[in-house]
Write an enzyme that holds these catalytic residues in place. Sequence first.
Site, PDB file in Angstrom:
ATOM      1  N   GLY A  41       1.049  -1.230  -0.175  1.00 26.54           N
ATOM      2  CA  GLY A  41      -0.252   0.035  -0.374  1.00 26.54           C
ATOM      3  C   GLY A  41       0.530   1.087  -0.186  1.00 26.54           C
ATOM      4  O   GLY A  41       0.487   2.428   0.421  1.00 26.54           O
ATOM      5  N   SER A  48      23.277 -13.386   6.022  1.00 29.69           N
ATOM      6  CA  SER A  48      22.573 -14.012   7.011  1.00 29.69           C
ATOM      7  C   SER A  48      22.225 -14.947   7.133  1.00 29.69           C
ATOM      8  O   SER A  48      21.188 -15.449   8.072  1.00 29.69           O
ATOM      9  CB  SER A  48      20.566 -12.994   7.789  1.00 29.69           C
ATOM     10  N   LYS A  74      11.035 -11.602   8.889  1.00 31.03           N
ATOM     11  CA  LYS A  74      11.895 -13.091   8.761  1.00 31.03           C
ATOM     12  C   LYS A  74      10.893 -13.327   9.623  1.00 31.03           C
ATOM     13  O   LYS A  74      10.387 -14.478   9.903  1.00 31.03           O
ATOM     14  CB  LYS A  74      13.358 -12.993   8.923  1.00 31.03           C
TER      15      LYS A  74
END
Length: 777
Positions: free
Chosen positions: A360, A678, A721
């Site tokens: 949005g 990561s 995540k």
Amino acid sequence: MEENKDNILPLLTLRGITIFPYMVLHFDVGRTKSILALEEAMVKDQLIFLVAQKDSKVENPNIDDIYKIGCVSKIKQILKLPGDTIRVLVEGLHRAEIEEIIQEEPFFKCKLSIYMEPKEEKTVEIEALMRQAIAHFEEYVNQSNSIPNEIMPTIYDIEEPGKLCDIITSYLIIKHENKQELLEAIEPTKRLRKLLEIITREIDILKIERKIGLKVKRKIDKMQKEYYLREQLKVIQEELGDKDSIENEVEEYKSKINKAKLPKEAKEKALYELSRYEKLMPGSPEGGVIKTYLDWIVELPWAKETKDIEDIKKVKEVLEKEHYGLKDVKERILEYFAVRKLNKNMKGPILCLVGPPGVGKTSIARSIANAMNRKFVRMSLGGVRDEAEIRGHRRTYVGAIPGRVIYNIKLAGTKNPVFLLDEIDKMSSDFRGDPADALLEVLDAEQNHSFRDHYLELPFDLSKVLFITTANTIDTIPRPLLDRMEVIEISGYTDEEKFNICTKYLIPRQIRENGLKEENIHINDKAVKDVINLYTRESGVRNLERKIGTICRKAAMEIVENPGKTVKVNQSNLEKYLGAPRYKYEEKANKDQIGVVMGLAWTSYGGDTLPVEVVTMTGSGKLELTGQLGDVMKESARAGYSYIRANASKFGIDEEFYKNTDIHIHVPEGAVPKDGPSAGVTMVTAMISALSKKPVRSDIAMTGEITLTGRVLAIGGVKEKSLAAYRAGIKNIILPAENKKDLEKIPDNIKKKIKFIFAERIEEVLKVALKGEENDN
């Protein structure tokens, strides 16, 4: 006379060309089959059978794609050209018809019936036909500009009717099919009659073409004459002092300039250009250029502003009404209003809304404009490569226009609109300049009060504009440009947020857009939750709205077929409207596995799970990485491998494993490029599990980078995540200890259902993740 001989010759197909006896022609050959046929002919007696294709577009013709009658020809010369192409010079000898195809590969070879030219007695009828053919051809040459008159003496000297017909045909510019008809006419008398029929029609067409050409020429001459007379009339009017029309235009522009409330520099420039226009000759091309420039100056909103709503409560109501959640964005807008109320001269902030598609971002900007009572304009930057799109074109040529920034300001009609720069992370650059560099002035609060467009060459104040930019990721935004913007991250929605957005906004909007009324359709809450969980898998709500739209369209069909019916959608009949479910979020591993670890990753489309698989094999100590891994992930894997070698005994691993064991790390979905700092913890855990034969818990996921000394470093995208792990049914997440502060961004309902475990070192990760590790340490 027809003479049949058992002649076997290589066959070469021609595209758009028909060759006749007595005709010398050169053409290029590129197809392998054709080249092999030529080579075969050169080895023998240089004879080859040339036949035309029925359709010149066919690349590899078969026997059904070619005509039966062609021409036996003698190869006079072959010349090799660059690019595996051969130029061939041939002379047509005799007509021939295919009796049988002897071979099709590697080239065509066929058995032919050869038609020798019959020696007919020259009767009065044939003489008359020959004379008519020569006369008609002479008229054709006179009508056509493409055939030289010098060929006529050669035509007059021909005595044989068949030869005359063939040579004339070779010069005619007629359809391929007509030429083939003449080639297939074996008897000279019939051939002459057919030729006369064709050439008569072509002469008629040429006459009509010439007639049309003369009409067009006369019309153009008339237009040129009228233009000349008009110019004379303008000069006469100027000499007589009849300049009322120009004076009226000048007075009209002076009035517009005074009403536009232009700044001093702009007004002086406009009056200067107007004086130039007044001195120009009537009808001068430059007059149009100056008028267009003046139109732009007087139509720009130099002093027009809309009045902002100062009631913060009302602004808050509008934002809450049009958007669910998005607390950070709403707070920042309300802060802007509060400061604006205290300081009327404050400069507009440059906000950058960053988040995955469908959350949005664009609609938020539109809502901000509604809340502030400002005009809203949008400019998409996706794929923009030309600097002139931002700064405009210089007025050095006819057709120059301002850039899209000034264009949109004119479109808004005020100098303080909400200006949305959409997809700012997807700009490009090429030889026409870098639009990102041009945007630096637009988005710099210290410079944009005097933004200069190349077309206007005047400073325009953009400091009152509220610029909002959107991006899926900040990684591809140039650093100097990013430095000028205030980044507000909009992460993906939780299932609860999606449910509220769907029931409050999406369902009513889709009911309205599909021509339904609220009493026509009812979708119960459980069905909505199933649509979210089983049919969409995204960070935003774009696909969710599409699915709701699908339900509404199918409901519309039912209502049209059964007027007055109320469609009720629930869990039991949801498949009827959307088909079988596409996703199952609870599809995590049912049992603990050795060497398989569930990692977590952040992408420009939100969070995602990233399973890592490791297997060990007897070998020589090789480390193999697959799955489209980027450089950062490869470095993490190598750093983790070195850490394991240095601490093998601590984890119950053979210290000599690097000599006799190969390790293969694979991240599934190999077609999708993956990179990021990561996955180090995930890969180390998977390698230690595979080497120590200890299974990894199936209900746990992890993320974090690792150093050579075993420290677990912080990562980004914790909320995204966590949402991905929640959707996948993960109950425990291991995070770096430094990311503990990021838990405040995670919704409370997610924190209640997922246990977050924090680790400073890899040993803490292994203690939780590996089965049996608790007892070993």
